[in-house]
Design a protein around this motif. Structure first.
Motif, PDB file in Angstrom:
ATOM      1  N   GLU A 127     -16.783  12.507 -49.202  1.00 16.66           N
ATOM      2  CA  GLU A 127     -16.583  12.387 -47.761  1.00 16.66           C
ATOM      3  C   GLU A 127     -15.149  12.740 -47.393  1.00 16.66           C
ATOM      4  O   GLU A 127     -14.200  12.455 -48.133  1.00 16.66           O
ATOM      5  CB  GLU A 127     -16.903  10.949 -47.324  1.00 16.66           C
ATOM      6  CG  GLU A 127     -17.040  10.784 -45.825  1.00 16.66           C
ATOM      7  CD  GLU A 127     -17.504   9.387 -45.428  1.00 16.66           C
ATOM      8  OE1 GLU A 127     -17.550   9.113 -44.226  1.00 16.66           O
ATOM      9  OE2 GLU A 127     -17.800   8.582 -46.335  1.00 16.66           O
ATOM     10  N   ASP A 129     -12.017  12.624 -44.297  1.00 20.72           N
ATOM     11  CA  ASP A 129     -11.512  11.836 -43.167  1.00 20.72           C
ATOM     12  C   ASP A 129     -10.645  12.762 -42.322  1.00 20.72           C
ATOM     13  O   ASP A 129      -9.450  12.927 -42.573  1.00 20.72           O
ATOM     14  CB  ASP A 129     -10.711  10.632 -43.684  1.00 20.72           C
ATOM     15  CG  ASP A 129     -10.197   9.738 -42.566  1.00 20.72           C
ATOM     16  OD1 ASP A 129     -10.466  10.047 -41.392  1.00 20.72           O
ATOM     17  OD2 ASP A 129      -9.533   8.738 -42.860  1.00 20.72           O
ATOM     18  N   SER A 188     -18.221   4.654 -42.411  1.00 18.84           N
ATOM     19  CA  SER A 188     -17.688   5.972 -42.733  1.00 18.84           C
ATOM     20  C   SER A 188     -16.336   5.818 -43.410  1.00 18.84           C
ATOM     21  O   SER A 188     -15.724   4.746 -43.382  1.00 18.84           O
ATOM     22  CB  SER A 188     -17.538   6.825 -41.463  1.00 18.84           C
ATOM     23  OG  SER A 188     -16.530   6.273 -40.616  1.00 18.84           O
TER      24      SER A 188
END
Length: 214
Positions: A127, A129, A188
């Motif tokens: 993931e 950011d 998240s």
């Protein structure tokens, strides 16, 4: 969700306060209690080699042994045995889960029926950011480490990708179990980073420095 590891509906669970495992991160564990030695033996006998980490959640007035609803399952990716029968293992995080009902009997360790819904991204790619201001974050982290008299390899931190940096700090920094749970449940990476910043700023204010991330 990736299918390279089948995620069963029933998993062995290891309740451990303050221990945070996150997807794609690694957690070393030193196993010595007989019930958890049995758990490792049984897990190693399966194709998936899964252990579910979860934090205890004791509620006053309720039966002892409560756990939080959300944990993270890991796969045993490294394993060694000491001469006196203890195990040194490494769990690699795969996916978070929601604990449902506990399955009683037959094993000395705890087992839960679990649900994997809502965590499809956990077994996907690393993931990112996009809102991460790394220089400001590292400046805040530097003040935190200085206040706590902690040392680290700053070159490694500067070079680590977003997920590795944020998740490693979430797992390693000494926060309260409830704070660790908030980091685990963050939906998240950016939310986890925001939570981590809040916890660091709170710790700095508690230490009397009053520093905040600008």
């Amino acid at each position: 969700m990736s299918k390279h590891v089948d995620l069963p509906d029933l998993i062995p669970v290891f309740p451990l306060p303050g221990a945070l495992l996150l997807p794609r991160a690694r957690m070393p564990l030193h196993i010595f209690e007989p019930r958890y030695l049995a758990m490792i033996d049984d897990a190693l006998g399966t194709k998936e080699r899964l252990i579910g980490m979860i934090q205890p959640n004791e509620v006053p007035g309720k039966k002892a042994g409560g756990v939080h609803r959300i944990g993270c399952v890991g796969r045993i990716t490294q394993f060694s045995e000491t001469e006196d029968g203890r195990y040194m293992i490494t769990l690699t995080g795969l996916s978070r889960y929601r604990a449902r009902d506990e399955v009683e009997g037959f094993t000395p360790y705890r087992r839960f029926n679990v649900n994997w819904d809502g965590f499809d991204g956990d077994m996907g790619p690393t993931e990112r950011d996009t809102g991460f201001d790394r220089p400001k974050f590292l400046d805040l982290l530097g003040r935190f480490f200085s206040a706590r008299e902690l040392n680290t390899d700053w070159d490694t931190l500067k070079e680590a990708d977003d997920e590795l940096l944020i998740n490693s700090l979430s797992m390693l920094l000494d926060f309260e179990p409830e704070d660790k749970q908030a980091l685990l449940e963050a939906p998240s990476l950016s939310t986890r980073r925001e939570t981590l910043v809040t916890l660091i700023e709170f710790a700095l204010r508690s230490d009397g420095s009053g520093d905040m991330m600008q």
